[in-house]
Design a protein around this motif. Sequence first.
Motif, PDB file in Angstrom:
ATOM      1  N   ALA A  47      -6.153  -7.370   9.407  1.00 35.03           N
ATOM      2  CA  ALA A  47      -5.931  -6.040   8.842  1.00 35.03           C
ATOM      3  C   ALA A  47      -4.536  -5.505   9.152  1.00 35.03           C
ATOM      4  N   SER A  48      -3.715  -6.308   9.810  1.00 36.81           N
ATOM      5  CA  SER A  48      -2.361  -5.858  10.126  1.00 36.81           C
ATOM      6  C   SER A  48      -1.517  -5.831   8.854  1.00 36.81           C
ATOM      7  N   PRO A  49      -0.669  -4.821   8.682  1.00 36.65           N
ATOM      8  CA  PRO A  49       0.147  -4.727   7.462  1.00 36.65           C
ATOM      9  C   PRO A  49       1.008  -5.959   7.222  1.00 36.65           C
ATOM     10  N   ALA A  50       1.531  -6.552   8.280  1.00 35.31           N
ATOM     11  CA  ALA A  50       2.410  -7.704   8.111  1.00 35.31           C
ATOM     12  C   ALA A  50       1.658  -8.873   7.470  1.00 35.31           C
ATOM     13  N   LYS A  51       0.468  -9.181   7.968  1.00 35.36           N
ATOM     14  CA  LYS A  51      -0.305 -10.299   7.426  1.00 35.36           C
ATOM     15  C   LYS A  51      -0.861  -9.948   6.048  1.00 35.36           C
ATOM     16  N   PHE A  52      -1.293  -8.706   5.900  1.00 32.92           N
ATOM     17  CA  PHE A  52      -1.874  -8.240   4.640  1.00 32.92           C
ATOM     18  C   PHE A  52      -0.890  -8.413   3.490  1.00 32.92           C
ATOM     19  N   THR A  53       0.339  -8.005   3.665  1.00 32.32           N
ATOM     20  CA  THR A  53       1.329  -8.056   2.579  1.00 32.32           C
ATOM     21  C   THR A  53       2.000  -9.419   2.467  1.00 32.32           C
ATOM     22  N   GLN A  54       1.788 -10.273   3.456  1.00 26.86           N
ATOM     23  CA  GLN A  54       2.357 -11.621   3.396  1.00 26.86           C
ATOM     24  C   GLN A  54       1.682 -12.447   2.312  1.00 26.86           C
ATOM     25  N   VAL A  55       0.415 -12.217   2.087  1.00 25.89           N
ATOM     26  CA  VAL A  55      -0.342 -12.985   1.103  1.00 25.89           C
ATOM     27  C   VAL A  55       0.160 -12.637  -0.296  1.00 25.89           C
ATOM     28  N   GLY A  56       0.635 -13.621  -1.005  1.00 23.49           N
ATOM     29  CA  GLY A  56       1.144 -13.394  -2.350  1.00 23.49           C
ATOM     30  C   GLY A  56       2.289 -12.401  -2.392  1.00 23.49           C
ATOM     31  N   GLN A  57       2.979 -12.252  -1.254  1.00 23.51           N
ATOM     32  CA  GLN A  57       4.088 -11.302  -1.129  1.00 23.51           C
ATOM     33  C   GLN A  57       3.667  -9.880  -1.508  1.00 23.51           C
ATOM     34  N   GLY A  58       2.373  -9.602  -1.351  1.00 21.92           N
ATOM     35  CA  GLY A  58       1.874  -8.258  -1.613  1.00 21.92           C
ATOM     36  C   GLY A  58       1.908  -7.837  -3.066  1.00 21.92           C
ATOM     37  N   ARG A  59       1.970  -8.812  -3.993  1.00 20.11           N
ATOM     38  CA  ARG A  59       2.084  -8.477  -5.423  1.00 20.11           C
ATOM     39  C   ARG A  59       0.905  -7.641  -5.915  1.00 20.11           C
ATOM     40  N   PHE A  60      -0.247  -7.795  -5.281  1.00 21.38           N
ATOM     41  CA  PHE A  60      -1.435  -7.080  -5.729  1.00 21.38           C
ATOM     42  C   PHE A  60      -1.319  -5.567  -5.532  1.00 21.38           C
ATOM     43  N   LEU A  61      -0.332  -5.114  -4.759  1.00 15.34           N
ATOM     44  CA  LEU A  61      -0.140  -3.680  -4.550  1.00 15.34           C
ATOM     45  C   LEU A  61       0.803  -3.052  -5.582  1.00 15.34           C
ATOM     46  N   ALA A  62       1.461  -3.878  -6.398  1.00  8.55           N
ATOM     47  CA  ALA A  62       2.439  -3.353  -7.351  1.00  8.55           C
ATOM     48  C   ALA A  62       1.864  -2.307  -8.302  1.00  8.55           C
ATOM     49  N   PRO A  63       0.639  -2.489  -8.831  1.00  6.26           N
ATOM     50  CA  PRO A  63       0.115  -1.470  -9.755  1.00  6.26           C
ATOM     51  C   PRO A  63      -0.059  -0.095  -9.127  1.00  6.26           C
ATOM     52  N   GLN A  64      -0.199  -0.022  -7.804  1.00  5.95           N
ATOM     53  CA  GLN A  64      -0.342   1.288  -7.170  1.00  5.95           C
ATOM     54  C   GLN A  64       0.849   2.191  -7.492  1.00  5.95           C
ATOM     55  N   LYS A  65       2.041   1.654  -7.368  1.00  3.80           N
ATOM     56  CA  LYS A  65       3.233   2.451  -7.622  1.00  3.80           C
ATOM     57  C   LYS A  65       3.283   2.919  -9.067  1.00  3.80           C
ATOM     58  N   GLU A  66       2.936   2.034 -10.002  1.00  2.76           N
ATOM     59  CA  GLU A  66       2.954   2.387 -11.424  1.00  2.76           C
ATOM     60  C   GLU A  66       1.937   3.480 -11.729  1.00  2.76           C
ATOM     61  N   LEU A  67       0.735   3.339 -11.161  1.00  2.00           N
ATOM     62  CA  LEU A  67      -0.309   4.320 -11.449  1.00  2.00           C
ATOM     63  C   LEU A  67      -0.021   5.669 -10.797  1.00  2.00           C
ATOM     64  N   ARG A  68       0.613   5.647  -9.641  1.00  2.00           N
ATOM     65  CA  ARG A  68       0.944   6.909  -8.979  1.00  2.00           C
ATOM     66  C   ARG A  68       1.955   7.697  -9.799  1.00  2.00           C
ATOM     67  N   GLU A  69       2.782   7.025 -10.581  1.00  2.00           N
ATOM     68  CA  GLU A  69       3.721   7.714 -11.463  1.00  2.00           C
ATOM     69  C   GLU A  69       2.995   8.379 -12.624  1.00  2.00           C
ATOM     70  N   VAL A  70       1.828   7.861 -12.957  1.00  2.00           N
ATOM     71  CA  VAL A  70       1.042   8.427 -14.067  1.00  2.00           C
ATOM     72  C   VAL A  70       0.138   9.547 -13.567  1.00  2.00           C
ATOM     73  N   VAL A  71      -0.574   9.290 -12.463  1.00  2.00           N
ATOM     74  CA  VAL A  71      -1.504  10.270 -11.891  1.00  2.00           C
ATOM     75  C   VAL A  71      -1.029  10.582 -10.474  1.00  2.00           C
TER      76      VAL A  71
END
Length: 305
Positions: free
Chosen positions: A23-47
Motif C-alpha cells: 500500500a506504499s505510494p512508491a510501490k503502488f505507482t511503480q506498477v505500470g508507471q501508475g498509468r491507471f491513475l491518469a483518468p483521475q486528473k482528466e475527470l477532476r477537470e470535468v467535475v
Amino acid sequence: MEFLDRLMDKISNNELSAFKCFASPAKFTQVGQGRFLAPQKELREVVRVNASHRSFGDLIEVGSRDEIDEPASANLCNRLLKLNPWRKGPYSLFGVHIDSEWQCQMKWARLKNHIQPLRSRRVLDVGSGNGYYGFRMLDEGADLVVGLEPHVPYLSQFWAIKLFIPEADNYVLPYRLEDIASKRYSFDTVFSMGVIYHRRSPLDHLLQLKKCLAPSGELVLETLFIEGSRGYCLTPDHKYARMNNVWFIPSIGTLEQWLKRCGYSNINIVDISTTNKLEQRKTEWMTYESLEDGIDERDNTRTIE
C-alpha cells in the motif's frame, strides 16, 4: 496520496500489517508507471466536486445529476466511455448511467445470503475488476475491502470512481494474488470469483488464497464447472467460449477434492446457475465479444467450439 494514507491507517498495527508494503505510494505507482491513475486528473477537470450522494445498492450511485451542469455531464459521459470496456457494474456517476457487460447485481443476489455476514469484516477481493463487488461488500457492512486487479483498464475505471468518494474503504490495488502471497495475512473473508479457471495452477491459487485467510475465515469461490464425476476436469484444447485463457474447468466433485487437498473444510455449494444473455451481454459501454459470441446459437448448452 491521501487515499493510500487512509488504507495504511486501516491496516497498521493489526493482522494485516504485513500488507503495508503493497500500500506504499512508491510501490503502488511503480506498477505500470501508475498509468491507471491518469483518468483521475482528466475527470477532476470535468467535475471539480466530490460526490455528496452515494448508494451502494444494485446500481452503484456516485453523485447525482443535479450536482453538475449539462456540459459537464456530456463531457463526463464521453470521458467515461473512453475507459471501456466496462465489464462489471452497473454504475451511475453523477447521473451518467454505465450499462456494463455484466449485470453483477444478479450474481450478488444469488450469493449474499449464503455467506457469513460481512459486517465489520476485512475482505480481500481477488480479481476485483473495477471494484463493483467491493462497494456491495461495504453496503453489507464490511470494515475494509482490498481488491487485487492487475489489468490497467479496470484499475483506471475504479480509480476514476474512487476520485469522487475518497472516504469509501474500498481499494483496488494493481497486483496479482501471487505478487502478495509471499506473506501471510488474516482477512476475515476472501473472494475469488471468476478467476481460478484462468490460472495455470488452480491448486496453487487455492493455497495462495488460504495464506490470506484468518484461521476462522471464509473463502467465497466462484467458477465455471463441467458435469462429470469426481476427478474429472476439462482442459480446453485452445479456447473455451472464445476465451483463450481458460486452463482447467473441474466438475463439482473435483473442485471439492481440490479444496480438501488444500486444507479447506466446511465446504458448501450454495448456488449452481447458468449465465444467460440478461446477465452478460454487449452494450454501448462494452462493445467487444460477449456471451452470445461464445455460445453455439443452435444449442445454448454448448460453447462455440
